[in-house]
Design a protein around this motif. Structure first.
Motif, mmCIF file in Angstrom:
data_model
loop_
_atom_site.group_PDB
_atom_site.id
_atom_site.type_symbol
_atom_site.label_atom_id
_atom_site.label_comp_id
_atom_site.label_asym_id
_atom_site.label_seq_id
_atom_site.Cartn_x
_atom_site.Cartn_y
_atom_site.Cartn_z
ATOM 1 N N THR A 175 0.809 -1.167 0.016
ATOM 2 C CA THR A 175 -0.162 0.122 -0.079
ATOM 3 C C THR A 175 0.779 1.293 -0.083
ATOM 4 O O THR A 175 0.514 2.299 -0.170
ATOM 5 C CB THR A 175 -0.900 0.014 1.173
ATOM 6 O OG1 THR A 175 -0.010 -0.079 2.334
ATOM 7 C CG2 THR A 175 -1.794 -0.987 1.309
ATOM 8 N N GLN A 176 2.075 1.082 0.301
ATOM 9 C CA GLN A 176 3.049 2.320 0.268
ATOM 10 C C GLN A 176 3.411 2.771 -1.197
ATOM 11 O O GLN A 176 4.551 3.383 -1.156
ATOM 12 C CB GLN A 176 4.122 1.981 1.426
ATOM 13 C CG GLN A 176 3.783 1.710 2.606
ATOM 14 C CD GLN A 176 2.621 2.626 3.144
ATOM 15 O OE1 GLN A 176 2.996 3.869 3.494
ATOM 16 N NE2 GLN A 176 1.336 2.399 3.531
ATOM 17 N N ILE A 177 2.928 1.955 -2.043
ATOM 18 C CA ILE A 177 3.427 2.285 -3.420
ATOM 19 C C ILE A 177 3.563 3.483 -3.874
ATOM 20 O O ILE A 177 4.242 4.112 -4.354
ATOM 21 C CB ILE A 177 2.715 1.437 -4.356
ATOM 22 C CG1 ILE A 177 3.371 1.368 -5.798
ATOM 23 C CG2 ILE A 177 1.350 1.484 -4.414
ATOM 24 C CD1 ILE A 177 2.789 0.133 -6.418
ATOM 25 N N TYR A 178 2.311 4.278 -3.296
ATOM 26 C CA TYR A 178 2.292 5.837 -4.123
ATOM 27 C C TYR A 178 2.950 6.603 -3.051
ATOM 28 O O TYR A 178 3.508 7.541 -3.655
ATOM 29 C CB TYR A 178 0.764 6.118 -3.885
ATOM 30 C CG TYR A 178 -0.095 5.323 -4.015
ATOM 31 C CD1 TYR A 178 -0.408 5.114 -5.690
ATOM 32 C CD2 TYR A 178 -1.079 4.318 -3.649
ATOM 33 C CE1 TYR A 178 -1.089 4.079 -6.028
ATOM 34 C CE2 TYR A 178 -2.114 3.486 -3.803
ATOM 35 C CZ TYR A 178 -2.218 3.442 -5.333
ATOM 36 O OH TYR A 178 -3.033 2.613 -5.832
ATOM 37 N N LEU A 192 6.792 8.429 -13.845
ATOM 38 C CA LEU A 192 6.660 7.138 -14.533
ATOM 39 C C LEU A 192 7.605 6.249 -14.155
ATOM 40 O O LEU A 192 7.522 5.034 -13.462
ATOM 41 C CB LEU A 192 6.457 7.200 -15.910
ATOM 42 C CG LEU A 192 6.826 5.800 -16.664
ATOM 43 C CD1 LEU A 192 5.303 5.105 -16.603
ATOM 44 C CD2 LEU A 192 6.918 6.224 -18.338
ATOM 45 N N ARG A 193 9.078 6.806 -14.079
ATOM 46 C CA ARG A 193 10.126 5.841 -13.800
ATOM 47 C C ARG A 193 10.008 5.489 -12.078
ATOM 48 O O ARG A 193 10.449 4.310 -11.659
ATOM 49 C CB ARG A 193 11.426 6.489 -13.970
ATOM 50 C CG ARG A 193 11.701 6.782 -15.529
ATOM 51 C CD ARG A 193 11.396 5.564 -16.101
ATOM 52 N NE ARG A 193 11.496 5.780 -17.732
ATOM 53 C CZ ARG A 193 11.243 5.082 -18.612
ATOM 54 N NH1 ARG A 193 10.512 4.030 -18.293
ATOM 55 N NH2 ARG A 193 11.152 5.350 -19.886
ATOM 56 N N ALA A 194 9.433 6.543 -11.339
ATOM 57 C CA ALA A 194 9.374 6.406 -9.984
ATOM 58 C C ALA A 194 8.497 5.080 -9.517
ATOM 59 O O ALA A 194 8.659 4.136 -8.923
ATOM 60 C CB ALA A 194 8.814 7.504 -9.355
ATOM 61 N N PHE A 195 7.414 4.919 -10.403
ATOM 62 C CA PHE A 195 6.436 4.033 -10.031
ATOM 63 C C PHE A 195 6.880 2.849 -10.696
ATOM 64 O O PHE A 195 6.793 1.762 -9.906
ATOM 65 C CB PHE A 195 5.105 4.626 -10.709
ATOM 66 C CG PHE A 195 3.902 3.535 -10.594
ATOM 67 C CD1 PHE A 195 3.297 3.626 -9.621
ATOM 68 C CD2 PHE A 195 3.621 2.545 -11.452
ATOM 69 C CE1 PHE A 195 1.978 2.547 -9.013
ATOM 70 C CE2 PHE A 195 2.684 1.372 -11.140
ATOM 71 C CZ PHE A 195 1.984 1.661 -9.855
ATOM 72 N N GLN A 196 7.553 2.922 -11.704
ATOM 73 C CA GLN A 196 8.017 1.503 -12.208
ATOM 74 C C GLN A 196 9.096 0.902 -11.351
ATOM 75 O O GLN A 196 9.123 -0.346 -11.246
ATOM 76 C CB GLN A 196 8.506 1.619 -13.869
ATOM 77 C CG GLN A 196 7.572 2.024 -14.720
ATOM 78 C CD GLN A 196 8.040 2.356 -16.206
ATOM 79 O OE1 GLN A 196 8.975 3.075 -16.151
ATOM 80 N NE2 GLN A 196 7.210 1.946 -17.158
ATOM 81 N N THR A 197 9.870 1.789 -10.670
ATOM 82 C CA THR A 197 10.942 1.318 -9.937
ATOM 83 C C THR A 197 10.242 0.783 -8.781
ATOM 84 O O THR A 197 10.921 -0.569 -8.303
ATOM 85 C CB THR A 197 11.729 2.560 -9.640
ATOM 86 O OG1 THR A 197 12.597 3.028 -10.912
ATOM 87 C CG2 THR A 197 12.887 2.099 -8.521
ATOM 88 N N VAL A 198 9.230 1.085 -8.083
ATOM 89 C CA VAL A 198 8.618 0.559 -7.069
ATOM 90 C C VAL A 198 8.163 -0.872 -7.198
ATOM 91 O O VAL A 198 8.463 -1.668 -6.844
ATOM 92 C CB VAL A 198 7.732 1.358 -6.432
ATOM 93 C CG1 VAL A 198 7.066 0.605 -5.235
ATOM 94 C CG2 VAL A 198 8.141 2.792 -6.046
ATOM 95 N N LEU A 276 -7.884 14.695 -1.245
ATOM 96 C CA LEU A 276 -6.427 14.557 -0.534
ATOM 97 C C LEU A 276 -5.334 14.138 -1.427
ATOM 98 O O LEU A 276 -5.635 13.684 -2.508
ATOM 99 C CB LEU A 276 -6.320 13.579 0.692
ATOM 100 C CG LEU A 276 -7.414 14.097 1.715
ATOM 101 C CD1 LEU A 276 -7.591 13.077 2.767
ATOM 102 C CD2 LEU A 276 -6.790 15.251 2.514
ATOM 103 N N PRO A 277 -4.081 14.384 -1.415
ATOM 104 C CA PRO A 277 -3.002 13.789 -1.988
ATOM 105 C C PRO A 277 -2.996 12.220 -2.160
ATOM 106 O O PRO A 277 -3.370 11.514 -1.240
ATOM 107 C CB PRO A 277 -1.551 14.455 -1.553
ATOM 108 C CG PRO A 277 -2.055 14.652 -0.025
ATOM 109 C CD PRO A 277 -3.476 15.040 -0.298
ATOM 110 N N LYS A 278 -2.635 11.831 -3.278
ATOM 111 C CA LYS A 278 -2.571 10.142 -3.617
ATOM 112 C C LYS A 278 -1.687 9.313 -2.457
ATOM 113 O O LYS A 278 -2.180 8.347 -2.175
ATOM 114 C CB LYS A 278 -1.830 9.975 -5.123
ATOM 115 C CG LYS A 278 -0.393 10.269 -5.071
ATOM 116 C CD LYS A 278 0.102 10.007 -6.522
ATOM 117 C CE LYS A 278 1.712 10.058 -6.691
ATOM 118 N NZ LYS A 278 2.039 11.549 -6.321
#
Length: 452
Positions: A175-178, A192-198, A276-278
């Motif tokens: 759940t901490q992906i965001y 995009l790269r941040a999300f893919q790296t996670v 609220l923020p994501k």
């Protein structure tokens, strides 16, 4: 006579659950977010947005189709595992075969290869379907193993509790992906790269944990050798003819439709309804699951004293109340943050209940059936249960993305509120079905066979 599994090896088994929980999180919960990002999330557009066929989106079709495939293959993998003669064991062998492709395919859907919508759409369908095939090859034998590693109802309840804890830990990390995405963005990564790296990190860490039960548990030493004297189709049919099991999986189907819909929509409830923020969605989910841990011990105690059925019914009631509250988010005279925390607190108890009890109940049903008939087909019962579970997720995958954008091509407030009300109704129906579940029959039969 099979040996009892030492405590530390029970934890090695349970940590395998942490691995697949983390590995499966992104595809189970963030595909819609990735391909239909909310306002303020600057991802490129990889596929066509909006309705494309029969009121459904591309993402909805991909999720629904893949979960339908997943559901259909569950009984197939279950019967293959029950009848397997692999050298590592009929459960352990399947885990070993599937673990690497399962981990790799957990992040490949988030690496679309082109700027062409059609190519990316085909990539999404192919990788997600393949992901669910290998996930089934790992997860269905993994659950069936619990029935065989635990030799008494209390021991199976204990194992179910342990894997519930590790599943929740994996899910909480998921759940901490965001939040992790935001941290990487602040460190200089493009969104995009941040999300893919996670997602890649989740796959690698999950792979390591999924290896532990394969490495440390010798199936031949800790499980009794059982046989199945039924053909594959016959084994599935007789499982569904078991009345308590049939009622159990029907209510489980309703539960998973409702819960999956809420899970897919949570980031939107936070960003669209509460403004609220994501990354606050990650905080809400973290609070939700950390609080649920407080109820694990009480759930175990109450399950032994009051029965598992009664506690599941309580879980349905609390979830229904919570989903009703979710339908009014942003309209109440409370701050948005407080409203989000109320959702988290209300969800904690039923998450503990549904996290622990269903697997233990299926294990008891499978063991009772095996002692009564001589056919020990735990994987078929767990496969049939996960078939219904995934059918529920399939229905949710088809329907809820369309509900979220009801009347528009974008996720909107009206669609989100209706989606929460739909989940509420499903919880009420699940409660009603559970009234007809005969728990006493299962436990009485187990006790009678044991005495004999």
């Amino acid at each position: 006579m099979a040996e009892r599994l030492p405590l530390w090896k029970k934890w090695m088994y349970a940590l395998g659950q942490l691995g697949w929980s983390l590995t499966s999180f992104a595809i189970g919960n963030a595909v819609v977010y990735f391909y239909m990002p909310p306002d303020g999330v600057n991802f490129p557009q990889f596929i066509q947005k909006g309705i494309v066929f029969a009121g459904l989106t591309v993402v909805g079709l991909a999720l629904g189709t893949s979960r339908l495939f997943d559901a259909i293959t569950d009984p197939l993998v279950a019967t293959l595992s029950d009848r397997s003669k692999l050298k590592l064991g009929r459960r352990r062998g399947y885990l070993a075969i599937s673990v690497l492709p399962f981990a790799l395919l957990s992040f490949l859907p988030f690496l679309p290869p082109s700027n062409n919508y059609m190519i990316n759409t085909l990539w999404l369908f192919a990788t997600v379907i393949a992901f669910y095939w290998f996930m089934t090859m790992y997860v269905t034998p993994f659950f069936a193993w619990m029935s065989e590693l635990g030799h008494t109802p209390d021991e199976r309840l204990g194992l179910s509790t342990m894997i519930s804890v590790t599943w929740a830990v994996g899910y909480v990390i998921g759940t901490q992906i965001y939040l992790f995405q935001t941290i990487l963005e602040k460190a200089g990564f493009e969104p995009l790269r941040a999300f893919q790296t996670v997602t890649i990190a989740y796959g690698v860490v999950g792979f390591i944990f999924m290896l532990l039960p394969i490495i440390f548990i010798d199936e031949r030493k800790y499980c009794e050798a059982h046989t199945v004297n039924e053909g594959g189709l016959e084994a599935i049919k007789t499982a569904f003819k078991d009345k308590p099991f049939f009622i159990f999986v029907l209510q489980d189907l309703l539960y998973w439709v409702g819960l999956t819909g809420i899970s897919l929509g949570l980031v939107y409830y936070i960003t669209v309804l509460l403004k609220l923020p994501k990354e606050h969605a990650s905080q809400v989910q973290l609070i939700m699951f950390l609080l649920s841990f407080l109820f694990y011990a009480p759930v175990n105690i109450l399950a032994k004293k009051l029965g598992k059925k009664r506690l599941l019914m309580v879980g349905f009631i609390i979830f229904a109340i919570n989903f009703g509250f979710a339908s009014m988010l942003g309209k109440l005279a409370l701050s948005p943050v407080v409203q989000s925390y109320i959702v988290a607190v209300l969800a904690a108890i039923p998450l503990a209940i549904f996290g622990i009890l269903p697997n233990a109940m299926v294990a008891d049903i499978a063991e009772a059936h095996g002692k009564r008939t001589g056919n020990y087909k735990a994987a078929v019962f767990f496969g049939a249960r996960t078939f219904m579970q995934k059918m529920g997720q399939t229905v949710a995958g088809f329907i809820f993305p369309s509900l979220f954008i009801l009347g528009s091509n974008e996720v909107n407030e009206v669609g989100l509120r209706i989606s929460a009300i739909v989940s509420l109704a499903l919880m009420v129906l699940g409660y009603v079905l559970l009234l007809f579940y005969d728990e006493k029959f299962i436990l009485k039969h187990l006790q009678t066979v044991t005495e004999e």
